[in-house]
Design a protein around this motif. Structure first.
Motif, short mmCIF file in Angstrom:
data_model
loop_
_atom_site.label_atom_id
_atom_site.label_comp_id
_atom_site.label_asym_id
_atom_site.label_seq_id
_atom_site.Cartn_x
_atom_site.Cartn_y
_atom_site.Cartn_z
N CYS A 1 0.90 -0.96 -0.33
CA CYS A 1 -0.12 0.05 0.13
C CYS A 1 0.76 1.19 -0.25
O CYS A 1 0.82 2.42 -0.62
N SER A 2 2.12 0.91 0.69
CA SER A 2 2.93 2.05 0.82
C SER A 2 3.34 2.69 -0.86
O SER A 2 3.73 3.79 -1.21
N ASP B 1 -7.70 6.27 -0.06
CA ASP B 1 -8.49 4.53 0.09
C ASP B 1 -7.42 4.04 0.32
O ASP B 1 -7.28 3.74 2.18
N LEU B 2 -6.03 4.40 1.05
CA LEU B 2 -5.09 3.85 1.45
C LEU B 2 -3.71 4.43 1.94
O LEU B 2 -3.86 3.77 3.04
N PRO B 3 -4.47 5.92 2.39
CA PRO B 3 -3.51 6.28 3.64
C PRO B 3 -3.72 5.52 5.23
O PRO B 3 -3.60 5.46 5.65
N GLU B 4 -5.62 5.49 4.99
CA GLU B 4 -6.59 5.05 6.08
C GLU B 4 -5.91 2.81 5.75
O GLU B 4 -5.37 3.72 7.53
N ARG B 5 -5.89 2.71 5.40
CA ARG B 5 -5.07 1.04 5.30
C ARG B 5 -3.72 1.65 5.90
O ARG B 5 -3.67 0.04 6.50
N VAL B 6 -2.98 1.63 4.93
CA VAL B 6 -1.69 1.73 5.48
C VAL B 6 -1.66 2.65 7.35
O VAL B 6 -1.15 1.62 7.94
#
Length: 387
Positions: free
Chosen positions: A158-159, A183-188
Motif C-alpha cells: 500500500c505504501s 482509500d489507501l492512507p487509512e489502510r497504511v
C-alpha cells in the motif's frame, strides 16, 4: 560497467503452461507436488524486478521479452486463483484442482505486494488491467488479516502504491490512482499501527523483536515499517524499524561477520538459537530489509549487509559452500549441518534471483548517482553509460 544478468533457465524449466511448479528433485520439477500461489507471486515479483532493471541498463530486448512471457504466465495464475472475497487460494494440485486449506495471510500479503510491484513498474496498459483488478479486490481483504508477516507485506504494498500515485501526476485523473490516493492512507495507518503495537507488546530489555521467537521470513517486519515511514514519516515507526533490523542483523551474523541464517530446527528465542537448517528465503528477506534501510537512512553499514547476503549464496556462509549456480539461475533449498540440500525448488531459486536483483539495483542506482554528481562538479566529465 554493465553486469550480465543471471540466467533464468531454471525458472523457465520449472514453469509450465499453468504456472511455476513448487518443488524439484535435484533440478527436475516434481509435478506431483503441484503449484503454490506463494511461489507464483514471488516469481512475478522477481521477473518484474529483473525486467525493470534490464530496461534501465539497456539490456537486449530478447531477454526482456522472455521475462515478459513469464510475467504474463504468473499474472494469469494469480488471476485464476483469486477468490470472490479478494483472497487467493494457495495450494493447487498438478491437475489444476485446489487442495483443502485454511486462508493464508502470508499468501494474501505477498501476492498484493507482487501485484503492487507490477503496477508500479510495468508499462503495458493491457497488463495493468489485470493487476488493478486483483488489487481492487485483494486490498479490502487485509482488514481480516491476523498475522504480522501478512500485515508487513500489505503495508509495504500500500505504501508503494501511494508513492507511485503521488509521483505520477500524469495519472491524477486515472480512476485507480484516485482510489489509491483516497482509500489507501487509512489502510497504511491501520497496518502500520498494528505492527508498531505488536513490537511494543513483545520487545523488552535484550529482545528487540515483534514476537517471542525469531522464526522465518523475518526481514519483512522491519522492511514493512521502513516502507510505511516513506509515506507516513512517523518517527516511532522509523525507530522501531531500525532497532528491530539491527537486532535481526545481530542474530543473523556468525563467525567472521558472515551471514548465518537462523535455523528452522528450533528458531531463535531469548534462551537459545538454532543454527540448522538455514533457508535462502531468510537471507533474501534480510537483504530486502537492509536495502530499504540503506535507501531510507543512507547508512553504509546496511549496504554492507546486502553485499554479505549476496555473498552468502556464492559460498561466504558457515560451510563455505556455493548454493547458487549462475549457469542456470538455480539455488539449493538450504544449508544443513552436513552440507547443502541439493534440491532446487521455487522458493530457494527465487530467493537467490531476488537477492541478486536487490544487490544489482542498488549498485546500478549508486553508480548513476555518482555519475550525476561528477557531471555536476566537472563540466567536461562524460558519463559512460552501462551498455
Amino acid at each position: 560497467m554493465y553486469r550480465s544478468p543471471v540466467s533464468f533457465r531454471h525458472l523457465q524449466r520449472m514453469t509450465d503452461d499453468t504456472g511455476l511448479l513448487e518443488h524439484c528433485l535435484g533440478k527436475i520439477p516434481r509435478r506431483a507436488e503441484g503449484y503454490t500461489t506463494d511461489d507464483n507471486a514471488r516469481a512475478l515479483w522477481a521477473c518484474v524486478e529483473w525486467w525493470s532493471l534490464l530496461e534501465s541498463e539497456g539490456a537486449k530486448k530478447e531477454l526482456q521479452d522472455k521475462l515478459l512471457e513469464l510475467i504474463e504466465r504468473y499474472l494469469s495464475f494469480l488471476l485464476w486463483v483469486q477468490r470472490d472475497d479478494g483472497t487467493f487460494h494457495n495450494n493447487i494440485r498438478f491437475d489444476r484442482t485446489p487442495e483443502p486449506e485454511q486462508p493464508s495471510d502470508d499468501c494474501l500479503g505477498r501476492t498484493i505486494w507482487s501485484c503492487a510491484v507490477a503496477y508500479a513498474k510495468l508499462t503495458d496498459p493491457d497488463l495493468q488491467i489485470a493487476v488493478q483488478e486483483m488489487l481492487r479486490k485483494a486490498i479490502p481483504a487485509t482488514k481480516q488479516m491476523m498475522f504480522p508477516r501478512g500485515w508487513a507485506y500489505a503495508l509495504a504494498a500500500c505504501s508503494l502504491l501511494l508513492q507511485h500515485a503521488q509521483k505520477s501526476p500524469s495519472h491524477a485523473q486515472d480512476r485507480f490512482s484516485q482510489w489509491v490516493v483516497f482509500d489507501l492512507p487509512e489502510r497504511v495507518g491501520m497496518l502500520e499501527e498494528q505492527l508498531v503495537d505488536l513490537y511494543r507488546q513483545q520487545a523488552g530489555e535484550g529482545w528487540h523483536w515483534f514476537e517471542p521467537a525469531i522464526t522465518y521470513g523475518n526481514g519483512v517486519l522491519p522492511w514493512g515499517l521502513f516502507y510505511a515511514y516513506s509515506v507516513t514519516h512517523r518517527q516511532d515507526t522509523l525507530d522501531i524499524a531500525k532497532e528491530s533490523l539491527d537486532f535481526l542483523i545481530e542474530k543473523m551474523t556468525g563467525n567472521q561477520g558472515r551471514i548465518s541464517p537462523i535455523g528452522n530446527q528450533g528458531w531463535c528465542t531469548r534462551e537459545q538459537r538454532s543454527n540448522w537448517d538455514q533457508q535462502p528465503l531468510d537471507v533474501m528477506k534480510l537483504a530486502l530489509a537492509s536495502a530499504q534501510a540503506y535507501i531510507t537512512l543512507k547508512q553504509s553499514e546496511y549496504w554492507e549487509i546486502v553485499k554479505k547476503c549476496h555473498a552468502w549464496f556464492y559460498g561466504d556462509n558457515d560451510l563455505s559452500i556455493p548454493l547458487a549456480e549462475t549457469a542456470d539461475g538455480s539455488c539449493c533449498d538450504g544449508l544443513r549441518e552436513n552440507g547443502a540440500n541439493r534440491n532446487r525448488g521455487a522458493e530457494s531459486t527465487l530467493s537467490y534471483l531476488l537477492t541478486e536483483a536487490i544487490w544489482q539495483t542498488i549498485e546500478w542506482e549508486d553508480d548513476v548517482h555518482d555519475c550525476r554528481n561528477r557531471q555536476q562538479n566537472q563540466d567536461s566529465f562524460t558519463c559512460v553509460q552501462r551498455i
